[in-house]
Design an enzyme around this catalytic site. Structure first.
Site, PDB file in Angstrom:
ATOM      1  N   THR A   1       0.884  -1.153  -0.084  1.00  0.00           N
ATOM      2  CA  THR A   1      -0.095   0.017  -0.016  1.00  0.00           C
ATOM      3  C   THR A   1       1.000   1.409   0.152  1.00  0.00           C
ATOM      4  OG1 THR A   1      -0.148  -0.273   2.603  1.00  0.00           O
ATOM      5  CG2 THR A   1      -1.961  -0.845   1.179  1.00  0.00           C
TER       6      THR A   1
ATOM      7  N   THR B   1      -1.933  -2.571   5.545  1.00  0.00           N
ATOM      8  CA  THR B   1      -2.380  -1.408   6.119  1.00  0.00           C
ATOM      9  C   THR B   1      -3.214  -0.529   5.410  1.00  0.00           C
ATOM     10  OG1 THR B   1      -0.235  -1.507   7.635  1.00  0.00           O
ATOM     11  CG2 THR B   1      -1.702   0.658   7.702  1.00  0.00           C
TER      12      THR B   1
ATOM     13  N   GLU C   1      -1.098  -6.149  10.856  1.00  0.00           N
ATOM     14  CA  GLU C   1       0.055  -6.568  11.214  1.00  0.00           C
ATOM     15  C   GLU C   1       1.064  -5.642  12.112  1.00  0.00           C
ATOM     16  OE1 GLU C   1       1.415  -9.896  10.996  1.00  0.00           O
ATOM     17  OE2 GLU C   1       2.572  -8.908  12.162  1.00  0.00           O
TER      18      GLU C   1
ATOM     19  N   GLU D   1      10.270  -4.777  10.889  1.00  0.00           N
ATOM     20  CA  GLU D   1      11.342  -5.340  10.140  1.00  0.00           C
ATOM     21  C   GLU D   1      12.646  -5.234  10.956  1.00  0.00           C
ATOM     22  OE1 GLU D   1      11.935  -2.979   6.474  1.00  0.00           O
ATOM     23  OE2 GLU D   1       9.825  -2.746   6.441  1.00  0.00           O
TER      24      GLU D   1
ATOM     25  N   PHE E   1      10.543   3.997  22.021  1.00  0.00           N
ATOM     26  CA  PHE E   1      10.201   5.072  21.143  1.00  0.00           C
ATOM     27  C   PHE E   1      10.373   6.700  21.616  1.00  0.00           C
ATOM     28  CE2 PHE E   1       9.379   2.775  17.178  1.00  0.00           C
ATOM     29  CZ  PHE E   1       9.420   1.441  17.709  1.00  0.00           C
ATOM     30  N   LEU E   2      10.984   6.526  22.718  1.00  0.00           N
ATOM     31  CA  LEU E   2      11.684   8.054  22.933  1.00  0.00           C
ATOM     32  C   LEU E   2      12.816   8.172  22.693  1.00  0.00           C
ATOM     33  CD1 LEU E   2       9.228   8.664  26.338  1.00  0.00           C
ATOM     34  CD2 LEU E   2       8.843   9.540  24.052  1.00  0.00           C
TER      35      LEU E   2
ATOM     36  N   GLY F   1      11.958   6.714   9.540  1.00  0.00           N
ATOM     37  CA  GLY F   1      11.750   6.253   8.197  1.00  0.00           C
ATOM     38  C   GLY F   1      11.265   5.090   7.965  1.00  0.00           C
TER      39      GLY F   1
ATOM     40  N   CYS G   1       6.836   2.114   6.711  1.00  0.00           N
ATOM     41  CA  CYS G   1       5.462   2.151   7.473  1.00  0.00           C
ATOM     42  C   CYS G   1       5.394   3.648   7.996  1.00  0.00           C
ATOM     43  CB  CYS G   1       5.578   1.190   8.427  1.00  0.00           C
ATOM     44  SG  CYS G   1       5.851  -0.439   7.642  1.00  0.00           S
TER      45      CYS G   1
ATOM     46  N   LYS H   1       4.336   6.826   5.775  1.00  0.00           N
ATOM     47  CA  LYS H   1       3.180   6.818   4.754  1.00  0.00           C
ATOM     48  C   LYS H   1       2.102   6.302   5.756  1.00  0.00           C
ATOM     49  CE  LYS H   1       3.008   1.756   3.354  1.00  0.00           C
ATOM     50  NZ  LYS H   1       1.805   1.633   4.035  1.00  0.00           N
TER      51      LYS H   1
HETATM   52  C1  UGA Z   1       6.585  -0.094  12.590  1.00  0.00           C
HETATM   53  C2  UGA Z   1       5.958  -0.481  13.927  1.00  0.00           C
HETATM   54  O1  UGA Z   1       6.840  -0.488  14.900  1.00  0.00           O
HETATM   55  C3  UGA Z   1       5.497  -2.001  13.651  1.00  0.00           C
HETATM   56  O2  UGA Z   1       4.954  -2.409  14.908  1.00  0.00           O
HETATM   57  C4  UGA Z   1       4.595  -2.213  12.356  1.00  0.00           C
HETATM   58  O3  UGA Z   1       4.103  -3.523  12.084  1.00  0.00           O
HETATM   59  C5  UGA Z   1       5.242  -1.747  11.041  1.00  0.00           C
HETATM   60  O4  UGA Z   1       5.807  -0.458  11.376  1.00  0.00           O
HETATM   61  C6  UGA Z   1       4.444  -1.934  10.104  1.00  0.00           C
HETATM   62  O5  UGA Z   1       3.417  -1.047   9.812  1.00  0.00           O
HETATM   63  O6  UGA Z   1       4.528  -2.656   8.984  1.00  0.00           O
HETATM   64  P1  UGA Z   1       9.174  -0.804  11.348  1.00  0.00           P
HETATM   65  O7  UGA Z   1       8.679   0.289  10.204  1.00  0.00           O
HETATM   66  O8  UGA Z   1       9.832  -1.972  10.983  1.00  0.00           O
HETATM   67  O9  UGA Z   1       7.767  -1.076  12.374  1.00  0.00           O
HETATM   68  O10 UGA Z   1      10.135  -0.010  12.488  1.00  0.00           O
HETATM   69  P2  UGA Z   1      10.345   0.428  13.641  1.00  0.00           P
HETATM   70  O11 UGA Z   1      11.162  -0.422  14.696  1.00  0.00           O
HETATM   71  O12 UGA Z   1       9.058   0.863  14.468  1.00  0.00           O
HETATM   72  O13 UGA Z   1      11.253   1.840  13.509  1.00  0.00           O
HETATM   73  C7  UGA Z   1      10.727   2.795  12.609  1.00  0.00           C
HETATM   74  C8  UGA Z   1      11.632   4.060  12.460  1.00  0.00           C
HETATM   75  O14 UGA Z   1      11.611   4.645  13.857  1.00  0.00           O
HETATM   76  C9  UGA Z   1      12.983   3.657  12.413  1.00  0.00           C
HETATM   77  O15 UGA Z   1      13.363   4.717  11.449  1.00  0.00           O
HETATM   78  C10 UGA Z   1      13.741   4.019  13.734  1.00  0.00           C
HETATM   79  O16 UGA Z   1      15.055   4.170  13.795  1.00  0.00           O
HETATM   80  C11 UGA Z   1      12.891   5.214  14.267  1.00  0.00           C
HETATM   81  N1  UGA Z   1      13.020   5.134  15.567  1.00  0.00           N
HETATM   82  C12 UGA Z   1      12.368   4.143  16.609  1.00  0.00           C
HETATM   83  C13 UGA Z   1      13.488   6.339  16.369  1.00  0.00           C
HETATM   84  O17 UGA Z   1      13.894   7.264  15.685  1.00  0.00           O
HETATM   85  N2  UGA Z   1      13.267   6.307  17.845  1.00  0.00           N
HETATM   86  C14 UGA Z   1      12.861   5.541  18.397  1.00  0.00           C
HETATM   87  O18 UGA Z   1      12.749   5.707  19.772  1.00  0.00           O
HETATM   88  C15 UGA Z   1      12.364   4.199  17.796  1.00  0.00           C
END
Ligand code: UGA
Length: 453
Positions: A91, A126, A153, A157, A269-270, A277, A280, A283
């Site tokens: 998507t 999604t 889901e 990743e 996530f803080l 990036g 997910c 977008k």
């Molecule tokens: C995210 C969600 O965490 C999943 O639960 C969801 O299933 C998925 O999207 C999806 O919709 O398919 P993902 O994109 O694989 O998962 O990655 P994350 O681990 O969530 O990280 C996303 C971004 O946030 C990364 O660039 C990471 O470096 C950044 N991040 C994460 C931060 O800058 N700070 C944080 O404290 C945590």
């Protein structure tokens, strides 16, 4: 492992679809993984995913060997014999930020012509709230009796298998209670084999709540995007406070450790840094803003989160520029191009954006990623030089930016790094280094919301 008679089709063998198919194929089901892209399909047939995901190739290989995972590009060969059809198609977003549902609707339309009457159509992609009702209408218009279930889901990743096997929650939403129970039964079956699957994939067991949550269709759809939007909000909030910490000599890691120690807030996530990036968050945030506005709801809180996120790579380049007295003519290394550690995915990667901003500022930019060089290549400005090792990238650098905190990059030999560099500045774009270690090696430290030495 209990052998069941159920056959399952998974439409789309991307991050979500291939993980789902590989798990189910090793949990007693016969699973067709339908992938239209020839190269991706050929890779799967050879026992490999087309992206890097820890443990996944082991499950693909085991499924192929047992004959329970069947890669194909044919709806006709898979759907008619299946009692469950998972839609895991892409998507992407439209240029205006709304979700592009072309694949979601074309998959549903094509599947509709082939579904057995009792087959359940399960949406994992999604989608904006209200999409499932449209697909239900599409089925009703064709006089199809099939139940439609939203089963969003939540896997990440890089930790896709662990997140799927040891889950916080499985959400299933829809009108047909019996269909919801049948979908739950699939996951309960997976639960009975998950220790074995984790061993096969070389993963540790993780303690998670493991809740099953049944909702109405629209709630399930909204749960998914709300979860991602809230996590994005947390990150942008942390980055906004980090900018304040930069002006006040507070340390954002210390601040968020203490703020997150409050159980009502939580530490996850803080982490401030170069922003989120991937395929997910960016977008899903823009998709939520757009779908809310279709219903006349203004989600300016999410618009602000997206703006803060967009600002971060430029903010980091600007900080470095002030410290170095300019960027033009300097030589920089950007280490880490994937959108986070543990994946080869470089979509909407802040590291790539940072490298492009530095290059646009007329600096000479040298980059390296342990897994994502190839995926990043097409998004990088032409004059950026890709290297096969961190050492080659940081040679003679005036400053080194560690944009993605891969463990091997955070563990770099700092004395060796200092000796090879021309300058002394290490920019820690994910706040992952210990400041004292960096300064002890004779380097200057710059983080995001942390003291610059
Ligand atoms: C995210 C969600 O965490 C999943 O639960 C969801 O299933 C998925 O999207 C999806 O919709 O398919 P993902 O994109 O694989 O998962 O990655 P994350 O681990 O969530 O990280 C996303 C971004 O946030 C990364 O660039 C990471 O470096 C950044 N991040 C994460 C931060 O800058 N700070 C944080 O404290 C945590």
């Amino acid at each position: 492992m209990k052998q069941t008679t159920d056959v399952i089709t998974v439409l789309g063998a991307g991050y979500v679809g291939l993980t789902t198919a590989a798990i189910l194929a090793n949990s007693g089901y016969r699973v067709f993984a339908v992938e239209p892209n020839f190269q991706r399909l050929e890779a799967i047939k050879k026992g490999r995913s087309f992206f890097y995901e820890q443990g996944l190739d082991a499950l693909i290989g085991a499924g192929l060997k047992a004959g329970t995972l069947i890669p194909t590009d044919s709806y006709e060969a898979s759907i008619p014999s299946s009692s469950f059809v998972f839609s895991c198609v892409g998507t992407p977003d439209n240029p205006d930020g709304s979700s592009n549902l072309t694949y979601v609707f074309s998959a549903a339309e094509s599947a509709a012509a082939l579904l057995q009457p009792k087959a359940i159509y399960i949406q994992k992609s999604t989608v904006p709230v209200g999409t499932g009702s449209k697909i239900e209408r599409l089925f009703a218009d064709k006089k199809l009796p099939n139940a439609y279930v939203s089963n969003p889901e939540f896997l990440r990743e890089g930790t896709a298998l662990a997140d799927s096997l040891f889950f916080d929650r499985i959400v299933v939403g829809g009108q047909d209670k019996a269909a919801l129970e049948r979908v739950v039964s699939l996951y309960k079956q997976v639960e009975t084999c998950r220790e074995e699957l984790a061993r096969l994939a070389g993963l540790e067991r993780v303690e998670r709540a493991g809740a099953y949550i049944t909702t109405n269709l629209n709630s399930a759809e909204l749960i998914k995007v709300t979860s991602n939007a809230f996590l994005a909000l947390k990150i942008s909030f942390a980055n906004s406070i980090a900018k304040l910490a930069d002006e006040t000599e507070a340390d954002i890691n210390e601040v968020m450790d203490a703020v997150g120690a409050d159980w009502r807030i939580g530490r996850a996530f803080l982490n401030a840094g170069r922003g989120y990036g991937g395929g997910c968050f960016p977008k899903d945030v823009s998709g939520l803003i757009s779908s809310a506005s279709d219903y006349g709801v203004d989600l300016s809180i999410m618009t602000a989160a997206a703006e803060v996120n967009d600002s971060m790579p430029g903010y980091i380049a600007h900080k470095a520029q002030r410290k170095l007295g300019g960027l033009a003519g300097k030589r920089f290394a950007v280490l880490g191009l994937s959108f986070k550690a543990g994946t080869s995915d470089a979509r909407r990667s802040a590291g790539v954006r940072l490298a492009n901003i530095l290059s646009h500022s007329k600096a000479s930019v040298h980059v390296y990623d342990p897994e994502a060089n190839e995926e990043a290549r097409s998004d990088l400005r032409k004059d950026i030089v890709l290297h096969d090792s961190a050492e080659a990238a940081y040679e003679q650098a005036d400053a080194v930016f560690v944009a993605t905190a891969w463990p091997q990059l955070v563990a770099l030999d700092l004395a060796k790094l200092k000796a090879a560099m021309n300058g002394t500045l290490l920019v820690d774009c994910e706040n992952s280094f210990t400041i004292a270690d960096v300064t002890a090696a004779g380097l200057q430290y710059m983080g995001i919301g942390r003291k610059t030495t």
